[in-house]
Scaffold this motif. Structure first.
Motif, mmCIF file in Angstrom:
data_model
loop_
_atom_site.group_PDB
_atom_site.id
_atom_site.type_symbol
_atom_site.label_atom_id
_atom_site.label_comp_id
_atom_site.label_asym_id
_atom_site.label_seq_id
_atom_site.Cartn_x
_atom_site.Cartn_y
_atom_site.Cartn_z
ATOM 1 N N ALA A 159 0.761 -1.229 -0.029
ATOM 2 C CA ALA A 159 0.042 -0.078 -0.031
ATOM 3 C C ALA A 159 0.790 1.371 0.129
ATOM 4 C CB ALA A 159 -0.788 0.013 1.224
ATOM 5 N N LEU A 160 2.071 1.044 0.498
ATOM 6 C CA LEU A 160 3.110 2.299 0.289
ATOM 7 C C LEU A 160 3.783 2.459 -0.955
ATOM 8 C CD1 LEU A 160 4.642 2.039 4.162
ATOM 9 C CD2 LEU A 160 2.897 3.907 3.045
ATOM 10 N N GLU A 161 3.898 1.253 -1.785
ATOM 11 C CA GLU A 161 4.907 1.359 -2.943
ATOM 12 C C GLU A 161 4.863 2.545 -3.742
ATOM 13 O OE1 GLU A 161 5.438 -1.057 -6.899
ATOM 14 O OE2 GLU A 161 4.086 -1.952 -5.450
ATOM 15 N N GLY A 162 5.932 3.036 -3.827
ATOM 16 C CA GLY A 162 6.211 4.200 -4.730
ATOM 17 C C GLY A 162 5.233 5.498 -4.492
ATOM 18 N N ARG A 163 4.759 5.769 -3.099
ATOM 19 C CA ARG A 163 4.050 6.822 -2.731
ATOM 20 C C ARG A 163 5.043 7.739 -1.825
ATOM 21 N NH1 ARG A 163 0.972 2.490 -3.970
ATOM 22 N NH2 ARG A 163 -0.729 2.803 -5.457
ATOM 23 N N PRO A 277 10.863 -7.533 -7.453
ATOM 24 C CA PRO A 277 9.667 -6.774 -7.570
ATOM 25 C C PRO A 277 8.721 -7.480 -8.689
ATOM 26 C CG PRO A 277 11.598 -6.075 -9.142
ATOM 27 C CD PRO A 277 11.882 -7.336 -8.194
ATOM 28 N N ALA A 278 8.733 -8.550 -8.986
ATOM 29 C CA ALA A 278 7.947 -9.245 -10.154
ATOM 30 C C ALA A 278 6.925 -10.029 -9.098
ATOM 31 C CB ALA A 278 8.462 -10.321 -10.902
ATOM 32 N N ARG A 279 5.846 -10.628 -9.404
ATOM 33 C CA ARG A 279 4.956 -11.613 -8.738
ATOM 34 C C ARG A 279 5.041 -12.851 -9.215
ATOM 35 N NH1 ARG A 279 1.176 -8.886 -5.311
ATOM 36 N NH2 ARG A 279 1.573 -6.585 -5.238
ATOM 37 N N MET A 280 4.604 -14.070 -8.643
ATOM 38 C CA MET A 280 4.570 -15.341 -9.042
ATOM 39 C C MET A 280 3.137 -15.828 -8.990
ATOM 40 S SD MET A 280 7.229 -16.858 -6.070
ATOM 41 C CE MET A 280 6.826 -18.757 -6.247
ATOM 42 N N THR A 281 2.932 -16.996 -9.621
ATOM 43 C CA THR A 281 1.668 -17.685 -9.286
ATOM 44 C C THR A 281 1.795 -18.550 -8.188
ATOM 45 O OG1 THR A 281 1.277 -17.508 -11.950
ATOM 46 C CG2 THR A 281 -0.251 -19.125 -10.347
ATOM 47 N N THR A 282 0.869 -18.695 -7.324
ATOM 48 C CA THR A 282 0.585 -19.487 -6.347
ATOM 49 C C THR A 282 -0.788 -20.267 -6.289
ATOM 50 O OG1 THR A 282 -0.840 -18.053 -4.819
ATOM 51 C CG2 THR A 282 1.728 -17.422 -4.911
ATOM 52 N N PRO A 283 -0.642 -21.355 -5.539
ATOM 53 C CA PRO A 283 -1.892 -22.363 -5.628
ATOM 54 C C PRO A 283 -2.825 -22.009 -4.522
ATOM 55 C CG PRO A 283 0.146 -23.374 -4.218
ATOM 56 C CD PRO A 283 0.621 -22.189 -5.114
ATOM 57 N N VAL A 284 -2.680 -20.569 -3.966
ATOM 58 C CA VAL A 284 -3.540 -20.026 -3.030
ATOM 59 C C VAL A 284 -5.010 -19.920 -3.549
ATOM 60 C CG1 VAL A 284 -3.964 -18.115 -1.618
ATOM 61 C CG2 VAL A 284 -1.794 -18.920 -1.624
ATOM 62 N N PRO A 285 -6.075 -20.341 -2.787
ATOM 63 C CA PRO A 285 -7.325 -20.089 -3.487
ATOM 64 C C PRO A 285 -7.774 -18.540 -3.673
ATOM 65 C CG PRO A 285 -7.621 -21.456 -1.466
ATOM 66 C CD PRO A 285 -6.039 -21.167 -1.542
ATOM 67 N N ARG A 286 -8.612 -18.428 -4.640
ATOM 68 C CA ARG A 286 -8.712 -16.791 -5.052
ATOM 69 C C ARG A 286 -10.043 -16.383 -4.179
ATOM 70 N NH1 ARG A 286 -4.051 -18.223 -6.623
ATOM 71 N NH2 ARG A 286 -3.306 -17.308 -8.508
ATOM 72 N N LEU A 287 -9.960 -14.916 -3.848
ATOM 73 C CA LEU A 287 -11.084 -14.541 -3.140
ATOM 74 C C LEU A 287 -12.397 -14.575 -3.935
ATOM 75 C CD1 LEU A 287 -9.368 -11.453 -1.268
ATOM 76 C CD2 LEU A 287 -10.481 -13.350 -0.191
ATOM 77 N N ASP A 288 -13.415 -14.864 -3.086
ATOM 78 C CA ASP A 288 -14.678 -14.643 -3.851
ATOM 79 C C ASP A 288 -15.391 -13.667 -2.927
ATOM 80 O OD1 ASP A 288 -17.326 -14.835 -4.568
ATOM 81 O OD2 ASP A 288 -17.319 -16.810 -4.853
ATOM 82 N N LEU A 289 -15.246 -12.312 -3.207
ATOM 83 C CA LEU A 289 -15.914 -11.176 -2.136
ATOM 84 C C LEU A 289 -17.326 -11.416 -2.207
ATOM 85 C CD1 LEU A 289 -13.723 -8.372 -3.189
ATOM 86 C CD2 LEU A 289 -13.453 -9.624 -1.094
#
Length: 393
Positions: A159-163, A277-289
């Motif tokens: 939330a602070l990134e680059g701000r 600074p990249a991101r990687m795919t994970t097996p974490v379940p996706r949020l269903d708001l």
């Protein structure tokens, strides 16, 4: 990442280490293991080293060395034991070091990793709570990058990134409230160790689970956030959020609030630290708001959970108070887990030790030895306070 990243895991058999291995094991083309360490579990550590092709393995307990050596026989994997071996593991070449040793035992090896100028993925609270000034200064001096692994700090980091930091009003860490969020004081007096380690949302080790149940964990995280993000005590907040979906929020001067959401799975913040600074795919379940339907928040109750109040006081006092807080809490939690203290005695003992320590000038530890000496002194005070207390268990 075009080239495989080499990784050392300090604390490979714990919950953070296990989650890290789950991620890197899925992407062998992106990560190679350099060194791994454990506290006493030589058999599990040897299995990890063999499975992931580590070059070096070390146990903190010298008594476990012979078993580790036997388990690694014929593998070509070097091994060691004792505090010096943990430091050696941290000093061996690696692009990133996952610092996940629980307790002050993680201080020396994590500082050793910083002195190499490597990227440290920080999951050890004690580094910042017990020696925050020293730790962050060492990182700056050796141009080492520190990436947070705790879900709350990872959220604030994003939330602070680059701000513009001048525009930040507050940063808020969320707390699930633990298994006793709605319990009365009378109920809390009867809590057992077995109940306290059963967290409703997260899978963690016994000590961290108890800290979550007392809300001390959130207090320690506030102290960490103070050092990680150079935020004042007045800028830091806690909100109880039972769903554990919003992990942190940053409020800005224009009225905007940026929050990071993710399922309560440590593989999400671990993955960010591994790939940043990249991101990687994970097996974490996706949020269903839509399925979640609602997210709830409430202020923490400092009467039922005084451990958080003690941590806030230590953060406000500064100097060596956080070091004393951490040491007293470690001793008290250990006594609770073996049945020699009641649940609410943890905060009572910590408060008594902080009060007694306040009579002495407590400057912030400037070096590792200073932190360890203050930690030793605080543990002595804590044992004395426990000995003077009425029969608890």
């Amino acid at each position: 990442m075009s080239e495989p990243q080499s990784l050392t895991i300090l604390g490979a058999t714990g919950s953070i280490g296990t989650s890290t291995l789950d991620l890197v094991g899925r992407l062998p083309e992106r990560f190679v293991l350099s060194s791994v360490t454990a506290g006493t579990n030589a058999k599990a550590l040897a299995a990890i080293a063999r499975r992931h092709g580590a070059q070096f393995a070390a146990v903190a307990d010298p008594a476990a060395y012979e078993e580790l050596k036997a388990q690694l026989s014929g593998s070509g994997i070097a091994c060691g034991a004792g505090p010096a071996a943990l430091v050696e593991a941290a000093e061996r070449p690696a692009d990133r070091v996952m610092a996940a040793i629980v307790g002050t035992a993680g201080l020396a090896p994590t500082l050793a990793a910083l002195r190499r100028g490597t990227t440290v993925l920080l999951a050890n609270k004690e580094c910042l709570v017990s020696a925050g000034d020293c730790f962050m200064r060492t990182a700056r001096e050796h141009e080492a990058e520190v990436l947070p692994v705790d879900s709350e700090h990872s959220a604030i980091f994003q939330a602070l990134e680059g701000r513009n930091r001048d525009c930040v009003e507050t940063a808020t860490l969320t707390a699930s409230g633990g298994p006793f969020r709605t319990a009365s004081l009378e109920r809390l007096e009867q809590v057992t160790a077995a109940e306290a380690v059963c967290h409703p949302n997260w899978s963690m080790g016994a000590k961290v689970s108890v800290d979550s149940a007392t809300l001390m964990n959130k207090g320690l995280e506030l102290i960490e956030a103070h050092h990680l993000f150079a935020l004042s005590a007045e800028q830091l907040r806690v909100l109880v959020h039972p769903e554990s979906v919003v992990h942190g929020l940053v409020s800005y001067t224009d009225g905007s609030v940026l929050a990071q959401l993710a399922p309560p799975d440590m593989r999400t913040p671990i993955a960010l630290s591994l790939a940043w600074p990249a991101r990687m795919t994970t097996p974490v379940p996706r949020l269903d708001l839509a399925r979640l339907a609602k997210l709830t928040f409430e202020e923490p109750d400092l009467v039922r959970f005084p451990a958080l109040a003690h941590a806030l006081a230590a953060l406000g006092a500064g100097g060596g108070a956080p070091t004393v807080l951490n040491a007293a809490n470690e001793v008290a939690v250990a006594e609770f887990l073996v049945g020699r203290l009641r649940f609410l005695d943890i905060a009572r003992i910590v408060g008594a030790v902080l009060d007694r320590a306040a009579a002495s000038p407590l400057t912030a530890p400037a070096e590792l030895d200073d932190a360890l000496e203050l930690d030793r002194w605080a543990r002595m005070l804590t044992r004395e306070a426990i000995a003077r207390a009425p029969e608890s268990a």
